[in-house]
Design a protein around this motif. Structure first.
Motif, PDB file in Angstrom:
ATOM      1  N   VAL A  60      54.256  11.918   4.314  1.00  0.00           N
ATOM      2  CA  VAL A  60      54.492  12.815   5.433  1.00  0.00           C
ATOM      3  C   VAL A  60      55.563  13.819   5.015  1.00  0.00           C
ATOM      4  N   SER A  61      55.280  15.080   5.201  1.00  0.00           N
ATOM      5  CA  SER A  61      56.223  16.145   4.866  1.00  0.00           C
ATOM      6  C   SER A  61      57.535  15.937   5.614  1.00  0.00           C
ATOM      7  N   GLY A  62      58.650  16.091   4.902  1.00  0.00           N
ATOM      8  CA  GLY A  62      59.958  15.983   5.520  1.00  0.00           C
ATOM      9  C   GLY A  62      60.519  14.578   5.597  1.00  0.00           C
ATOM     10  N   LYS A  63      59.812  13.590   5.072  1.00  0.00           N
ATOM     11  CA  LYS A  63      60.268  12.207   5.091  1.00  0.00           C
ATOM     12  C   LYS A  63      60.688  11.810   3.670  1.00  0.00           C
ATOM     13  N   ARG A  64      61.679  10.955   3.548  1.00  0.00           N
ATOM     14  CA  ARG A  64      62.203  10.555   2.233  1.00  0.00           C
ATOM     15  C   ARG A  64      61.458   9.312   1.728  1.00  0.00           C
ATOM     16  N   TYR A  65      61.053   9.353   0.449  1.00  0.00           N
ATOM     17  CA  TYR A  65      60.295   8.259  -0.168  1.00  0.00           C
ATOM     18  C   TYR A  65      60.928   7.810  -1.472  1.00  0.00           C
ATOM     19  N   ASN A  66      60.665   6.551  -1.806  1.00  0.00           N
ATOM     20  CA  ASN A  66      61.005   5.998  -3.111  1.00  0.00           C
ATOM     21  C   ASN A  66      59.702   5.479  -3.702  1.00  0.00           C
ATOM     22  N   LEU A  67      59.157   6.219  -4.638  1.00  0.00           N
ATOM     23  CA  LEU A  67      57.910   5.830  -5.308  1.00  0.00           C
ATOM     24  C   LEU A  67      58.297   4.911  -6.462  1.00  0.00           C
ATOM     25  N   HIS A  68      58.027   3.624  -6.297  1.00  0.00           N
ATOM     26  CA  HIS A  68      58.385   2.614  -7.307  1.00  0.00           C
ATOM     27  C   HIS A  68      57.164   2.412  -8.209  1.00  0.00           C
ATOM     28  N   LEU A  69      57.284   2.887  -9.442  1.00  0.00           N
ATOM     29  CA  LEU A  69      56.183   2.830 -10.405  1.00  0.00           C
ATOM     30  C   LEU A  69      56.424   1.684 -11.379  1.00  0.00           C
ATOM     31  N   VAL A  70      55.376   0.895 -11.634  1.00  0.00           N
ATOM     32  CA  VAL A  70      55.458  -0.207 -12.587  1.00  0.00           C
ATOM     33  C   VAL A  70      54.262  -0.151 -13.525  1.00  0.00           C
ATOM     34  N   ASN A  71      54.475  -0.573 -14.759  1.00  0.00           N
ATOM     35  CA  ASN A  71      53.382  -0.651 -15.729  1.00  0.00           C
ATOM     36  C   ASN A  71      53.294  -2.086 -16.244  1.00  0.00           C
ATOM     37  N   PRO A  72      52.418  -2.899 -15.626  1.00  0.00           N
ATOM     38  CA  PRO A  72      52.278  -4.284 -16.059  1.00  0.00           C
ATOM     39  C   PRO A  72      51.323  -4.466 -17.244  1.00  0.00           C
ATOM     40  N   SER A  73      50.758  -3.379 -17.743  1.00  0.00           N
ATOM     41  CA  SER A  73      49.775  -3.476 -18.827  1.00  0.00           C
ATOM     42  C   SER A  73      50.455  -3.466 -20.191  1.00  0.00           C
ATOM     43  N   SER A  74      49.670  -3.674 -21.229  1.00  0.00           N
ATOM     44  CA  SER A  74      50.214  -3.709 -22.593  1.00  0.00           C
ATOM     45  C   SER A  74      50.134  -2.344 -23.286  1.00  0.00           C
ATOM     46  N   GLN A  75      49.773  -1.296 -22.538  1.00  0.00           N
ATOM     47  CA  GLN A  75      49.719   0.045 -23.112  1.00  0.00           C
ATOM     48  C   GLN A  75      50.457   1.028 -22.212  1.00  0.00           C
ATOM     49  N   LYS A  76      50.906   2.136 -22.797  1.00  0.00           N
ATOM     50  CA  LYS A  76      51.635   3.114 -21.992  1.00  0.00           C
ATOM     51  C   LYS A  76      50.668   3.907 -21.119  1.00  0.00           C
ATOM     52  N   HIS A  77      51.216   4.436 -20.005  1.00  0.00           N
ATOM     53  CA  HIS A  77      50.437   5.254 -19.075  1.00  0.00           C
ATOM     54  C   HIS A  77      51.320   6.375 -18.544  1.00  0.00           C
ATOM     55  N   TYR A  78      50.662   7.434 -18.085  1.00  0.00           N
ATOM     56  CA  TYR A  78      51.351   8.555 -17.450  1.00  0.00           C
ATOM     57  C   TYR A  78      50.996   8.606 -15.973  1.00  0.00           C
ATOM     58  N   PHE A  79      51.981   8.962 -15.156  1.00  0.00           N
ATOM     59  CA  PHE A  79      51.778   9.303 -13.755  1.00  0.00           C
ATOM     60  C   PHE A  79      51.926  10.811 -13.719  1.00  0.00           C
ATOM     61  N   THR A  80      50.791  11.525 -13.737  1.00  0.00           N
ATOM     62  CA  THR A  80      50.796  12.982 -13.815  1.00  0.00           C
ATOM     63  C   THR A  80      50.164  13.574 -12.566  1.00  0.00           C
ATOM     64  N   ALA A  81      50.944  14.378 -11.859  1.00  0.00           N
ATOM     65  CA  ALA A  81      50.484  15.045 -10.642  1.00  0.00           C
ATOM     66  C   ALA A  81      51.311  16.322 -10.467  1.00  0.00           C
ATOM     67  N   LYS A  82      51.093  17.292 -11.343  1.00  0.00           N
ATOM     68  CA  LYS A  82      51.916  18.501 -11.391  1.00  0.00           C
ATOM     69  C   LYS A  82      51.949  19.252 -10.065  1.00  0.00           C
ATOM     70  N   ASP A  83      50.791  19.483  -9.455  1.00  0.00           N
ATOM     71  CA  ASP A  83      50.768  20.241  -8.199  1.00  0.00           C
ATOM     72  C   ASP A  83      51.509  19.489  -7.090  1.00  0.00           C
ATOM     73  N   PHE A  84      51.362  18.173  -7.050  1.00  0.00           N
ATOM     74  CA  PHE A  84      52.121  17.350  -6.111  1.00  0.00           C
ATOM     75  C   PHE A  84      53.621  17.515  -6.374  1.00  0.00           C
ATOM     76  N   ALA A  85      54.003  17.405  -7.647  1.00  0.00           N
ATOM     77  CA  ALA A  85      55.416  17.511  -8.013  1.00  0.00           C
ATOM     78  C   ALA A  85      55.993  18.872  -7.629  1.00  0.00           C
ATOM     79  N   ASP A  86      55.172  19.909  -7.678  1.00  0.00           N
ATOM     80  CA  ASP A  86      55.621  21.241  -7.280  1.00  0.00           C
ATOM     81  C   ASP A  86      55.780  21.359  -5.761  1.00  0.00           C
ATOM     82  N   GLY A  87      55.187  20.456  -5.012  1.00  0.00           N
ATOM     83  CA  GLY A  87      55.239  20.500  -3.548  1.00  0.00           C
ATOM     84  C   GLY A  87      56.254  19.547  -2.937  1.00  0.00           C
ATOM     85  N   ILE A  88      57.143  18.977  -3.772  1.00  0.00           N
ATOM     86  CA  ILE A  88      58.158  18.062  -3.261  1.00  0.00           C
ATOM     87  C   ILE A  88      59.542  18.492  -3.738  1.00  0.00           C
ATOM     88  N   TRP A  89      60.568  17.950  -3.116  1.00  0.00           N
ATOM     89  CA  TRP A  89      61.931  18.097  -3.588  1.00  0.00           C
ATOM     90  C   TRP A  89      62.336  16.752  -4.163  1.00  0.00           C
TER      91      TRP A  89
END
Length: 148
Positions: A60-89
């Protein structure tokens, strides 16, 4: 002279954090002191499936969030969302004993890694999420993010 330095420092800070002066002043200080709503997302799983769990996130716009990201796998991963990242503070990203501030467009999580991304959504819309490692997007490691 001090006033000019403060104005220039503020301008540089706001540009580095990818927020305009108008949107930064729209974030009340009291909001930044409130507890953030925590959302937990797994990048992959212990079976090494190429998925985001969950793969649809609603904010929800204007609400504060803590996105807790975890990687339980044995390989690396990216969380990529450039347009989303441009729309947040972004207030901060924390990983281990490191706190990062400023514009963030994607996060790489190595096997077993965790990170917390604290932010306030500003721009409503629907955004794409994906892992940009070769073959991961094509294998289905994608998702959707909505800001209302």
């Amino acid at each position: 002279m001090l006033r000019i330095c403060l104005i220039l420092a503020s301008f540089v800070y706001l540009n580095l954090t990818n927020v305009s002066a108008a949107s930064a002043t729209n974030i009340p200080a009291s909001l930044l002191k409130q507890a953030a709503t925590e959302i937990r997302v797994s990048l992959g799983n212990s079976a090494n499936e190429l998925i985001f769990e969950p793969n649809h996130l609603d904010f929800v716009s204007g609400k504060r969030y803590n996105l807790h990201l975890v990687n339980p796998s044995s390989q690396k991963h990216y969380f990529t969302a450039k347009d989303f990242a441009d729309g947040i503070w972004t207030q901060k990203v924390e990983a281990g004993k490191v706190e990062i501030k400023g514009a963030i467009h994607d996060l790489e999580l190595k096997p077993g890694a965790e990170a917390e991304w604290v932010f306030v959504p500003l721009k409503p819309g629907n955004y794409s999420l994906r892992c940009t490692i070769a073959g991961h997007t094509e294998a289905g490691m994608t998702g959707k993010i909505a800001i209302d």
